[in-house]
Design a protein around this motif. Structure first.
Motif, PDB file in Angstrom:
ATOM      1  N   ILE A  11       0.850  -1.195   0.000  1.00 58.02           N
ATOM      2  CA  ILE A  11       0.000   0.000   0.000  1.00 58.02           C
ATOM      3  C   ILE A  11       0.887   1.247   0.000  1.00 58.02           C
ATOM      4  O   ILE A  11       0.669   2.170  -0.796  1.00 58.02           O
ATOM      5  CB  ILE A  11      -0.958  -0.001   1.212  1.00 58.02           C
ATOM      6  N   GLY A  12       1.890   1.268   0.850  1.00 55.02           N
ATOM      7  CA  GLY A  12       2.817   2.407   0.904  1.00 55.02           C
ATOM      8  C   GLY A  12       3.534   2.634  -0.418  1.00 55.02           C
ATOM      9  O   GLY A  12       3.692   3.778  -0.866  1.00 55.02           O
ATOM     10  N   LYS A  13       3.939   1.560  -1.071  1.00 62.80           N
ATOM     11  CA  LYS A  13       4.616   1.675  -2.371  1.00 62.80           C
ATOM     12  C   LYS A  13       3.673   2.251  -3.416  1.00 62.80           C
ATOM     13  O   LYS A  13       4.057   3.135  -4.205  1.00 62.80           O
ATOM     14  CB  LYS A  13       5.137   0.319  -2.822  1.00 62.80           C
ATOM     15  N   LEU A  14       2.431   1.777  -3.444  1.00 58.91           N
ATOM     16  CA  LEU A  14       1.462   2.287  -4.421  1.00 58.91           C
ATOM     17  C   LEU A  14       1.173   3.773  -4.185  1.00 58.91           C
ATOM     18  O   LEU A  14       0.992   4.534  -5.137  1.00 58.91           O
ATOM     19  CB  LEU A  14       0.170   1.468  -4.388  1.00 58.91           C
ATOM     20  N   VAL A  15       1.147   4.186  -2.921  1.00 59.32           N
ATOM     21  CA  VAL A  15       0.962   5.608  -2.605  1.00 59.32           C
ATOM     22  C   VAL A  15       2.178   6.400  -3.093  1.00 59.32           C
ATOM     23  O   VAL A  15       2.035   7.426  -3.771  1.00 59.32           O
ATOM     24  CB  VAL A  15       0.736   5.828  -1.094  1.00 59.32           C
ATOM     25  N   THR A  16       3.371   5.937  -2.761  1.00 58.28           N
ATOM     26  CA  THR A  16       4.603   6.601  -3.188  1.00 58.28           C
ATOM     27  C   THR A  16       4.683   6.722  -4.706  1.00 58.28           C
ATOM     28  O   THR A  16       5.122   7.745  -5.235  1.00 58.28           O
ATOM     29  CB  THR A  16       5.839   5.846  -2.644  1.00 58.28           C
ATOM     30  N   ASP A  17       4.230   5.693  -5.398  1.00 56.38           N
ATOM     31  CA  ASP A  17       4.239   5.692  -6.870  1.00 56.38           C
ATOM     32  C   ASP A  17       3.127   6.555  -7.465  1.00 56.38           C
ATOM     33  O   ASP A  17       3.035   6.693  -8.686  1.00 56.38           O
ATOM     34  CB  ASP A  17       4.101   4.263  -7.404  1.00 56.38           C
ATOM     35  N   TYR A  70     -16.689  -8.088   2.638  1.00 53.63           N
ATOM     36  CA  TYR A  70     -15.879  -6.970   2.165  1.00 53.63           C
ATOM     37  C   TYR A  70     -14.915  -6.586   3.279  1.00 53.63           C
ATOM     38  O   TYR A  70     -15.298  -6.461   4.431  1.00 53.63           O
ATOM     39  CB  TYR A  70     -16.747  -5.769   1.808  1.00 53.63           C
ATOM     40  N   ARG A  71     -13.659  -6.386   2.905  1.00 49.53           N
ATOM     41  CA  ARG A  71     -12.623  -6.108   3.894  1.00 49.53           C
ATOM     42  C   ARG A  71     -12.074  -4.688   3.814  1.00 49.53           C
ATOM     43  O   ARG A  71     -11.639  -4.129   4.804  1.00 49.53           O
ATOM     44  CB  ARG A  71     -11.467  -7.098   3.713  1.00 49.53           C
ATOM     45  N   GLY A  72     -12.037  -4.115   2.606  1.00 46.35           N
ATOM     46  CA  GLY A  72     -11.477  -2.781   2.460  1.00 46.35           C
ATOM     47  C   GLY A  72     -11.648  -2.264   1.052  1.00 46.35           C
ATOM     48  O   GLY A  72     -12.211  -2.944   0.196  1.00 46.35           O
ATOM     49  N   ILE A  73     -11.142  -1.052   0.838  1.00 45.30           N
ATOM     50  CA  ILE A  73     -11.194  -0.473  -0.503  1.00 45.30           C
ATOM     51  C   ILE A  73      -9.857   0.151  -0.871  1.00 45.30           C
ATOM     52  O   ILE A  73      -9.075   0.535   0.004  1.00 45.30           O
ATOM     53  CB  ILE A  73     -12.296   0.609  -0.644  1.00 45.30           C
ATOM     54  N   PHE A  74      -9.622   0.221  -2.146  1.00 47.18           N
ATOM     55  CA  PHE A  74      -8.571   1.029  -2.749  1.00 47.18           C
ATOM     56  C   PHE A  74      -9.265   1.903  -3.782  1.00 47.18           C
ATOM     57  O   PHE A  74     -10.197   1.444  -4.454  1.00 47.18           O
ATOM     58  CB  PHE A  74      -7.562   0.185  -3.539  1.00 47.18           C
ATOM     59  N   ILE A  75      -8.803   3.127  -3.931  1.00 42.91           N
ATOM     60  CA  ILE A  75      -9.156   3.918  -5.104  1.00 42.91           C
ATOM     61  C   ILE A  75      -7.834   4.175  -5.814  1.00 42.91           C
ATOM     62  O   ILE A  75      -6.916   4.796  -5.260  1.00 42.91           O
ATOM     63  CB  ILE A  75      -9.888   5.226  -4.754  1.00 42.91           C
ATOM     64  N   LEU A  76      -7.741   3.620  -7.012  1.00 43.71           N
ATOM     65  CA  LEU A  76      -6.502   3.649  -7.774  1.00 43.71           C
ATOM     66  C   LEU A  76      -6.563   4.724  -8.851  1.00 43.71           C
ATOM     67  O   LEU A  76      -7.560   4.846  -9.568  1.00 43.71           O
ATOM     68  CB  LEU A  76      -6.264   2.277  -8.419  1.00 43.71           C
ATOM     69  N   ASP A  77      -5.490   5.485  -8.969  1.00 43.56           N
ATOM     70  CA  ASP A  77      -5.414   6.574  -9.931  1.00 43.56           C
ATOM     71  C   ASP A  77      -4.944   6.041 -11.281  1.00 43.56           C
ATOM     72  O   ASP A  77      -3.849   6.353 -11.746  1.00 43.56           O
ATOM     73  CB  ASP A  77      -4.480   7.669  -9.413  1.00 43.56           C
ATOM     74  N   VAL A  78      -5.778   5.216 -11.869  1.00 41.37           N
ATOM     75  CA  VAL A  78      -5.570   4.679 -13.213  1.00 41.37           C
ATOM     76  C   VAL A  78      -6.918   4.688 -13.929  1.00 41.37           C
ATOM     77  O   VAL A  78      -7.957   4.577 -13.277  1.00 41.37           O
ATOM     78  CB  VAL A  78      -4.979   3.248 -13.189  1.00 41.37           C
ATOM     79  N   PRO A  79      -6.910   4.802 -15.257  1.00 41.58           N
ATOM     80  CA  PRO A  79      -8.176   4.924 -15.976  1.00 41.58           C
ATOM     81  C   PRO A  79      -8.823   3.610 -16.410  1.00 41.58           C
ATOM     82  O   PRO A  79      -9.965   3.614 -16.864  1.00 41.58           O
ATOM     83  CB  PRO A  79      -7.794   5.758 -17.202  1.00 41.58           C
ATOM     84  N   THR A  80      -8.115   2.488 -16.264  1.00 40.63           N
ATOM     85  CA  THR A  80      -8.684   1.230 -16.777  1.00 40.63           C
ATOM     86  C   THR A  80      -8.622   0.102 -15.748  1.00 40.63           C
ATOM     87  O   THR A  80      -7.737   0.087 -14.876  1.00 40.63           O
ATOM     88  CB  THR A  80      -7.955   0.743 -18.045  1.00 40.63           C
ATOM     89  N   ILE A  81      -9.521  -0.832 -15.915  1.00 39.81           N
ATOM     90  CA  ILE A  81      -9.545  -2.043 -15.072  1.00 39.81           C
ATOM     91  C   ILE A  81      -8.251  -2.838 -15.258  1.00 39.81           C
ATOM     92  O   ILE A  81      -7.694  -3.361 -14.288  1.00 39.81           O
ATOM     93  CB  ILE A  81     -10.774  -2.925 -15.428  1.00 39.81           C
TER      94      ILE A  81
END
Length: 156
Positions: A77-83, A99-110
């Protein structure tokens, strides 16, 4: 003659409606430089991918191995934030959907999101699985990370 007046009135009404819809005002606080930096559209929004993390199929790992996997999950998670790819992450409360958690990813595609999620040790070990969904939200969401670093007393 009545029909002609009715058609004229209808055209006038439709024209007024169309002009009203297109007469939106520009926001006085609009910051073009920031909007471009955040890849915002004219509404200040952009496309992300929402990952809903849920309990995976693996049920036989020892407690020590699970702890190790989840430590790796936090590092990832920390690496994805740093990136700059992860803008929101967090656990969900107890629920009947697993359901355990969520991510919101800064990418435009699945497809791009799947590649990122697949780097997570908890996904790799099948302790977690992820449903991925396109989400349209505020481009300012990424700015919350800067604010969060100023309000967290302890880091993970």
């Amino acid at each position: 003659m009545k029909k002609r007046h009715l058609i004229t009135a209808l055209i006038i009404c439709l024209t007024a409606f169309y002009e009203g819809v297109n007469a939106q005002e520009t926001n006085k606080n609009y910051d073009e430089k920031l909007a471009k930096e955040l890849n915002a559209d004219e509404y200040g929004m952009k496309t992300y991918v929402l990952a809903i993390l849920k309990t995976g199929t693996e049920k036989s790992l020892s407690k020590a191995k699970q702890d190790s996997v989840f430590r790796g999950h936090m590092v990832n998670i920390g690496k994805l934030v740093t990136d700059g790819k992860l803008v929101v992450a967090g656990p969900l409360g107890k629920n009947d959907k697993n359901y355990r958690g969520i991510f919101i990813l800064d990418v435009p595609t699945i497809e791009e999101a799947r590649k990122l999620v697949d780097t997570d040790p908890a996904i790799q070990s099948k302790l977690l699985d992820a449903d991925l969904i396109i989400w349209y939200g505020s481009a300012a969401l990424k700015e919350t990370l800067k604010i969060h670093s100023k309000i967290e007393k302890r880091s993970h």
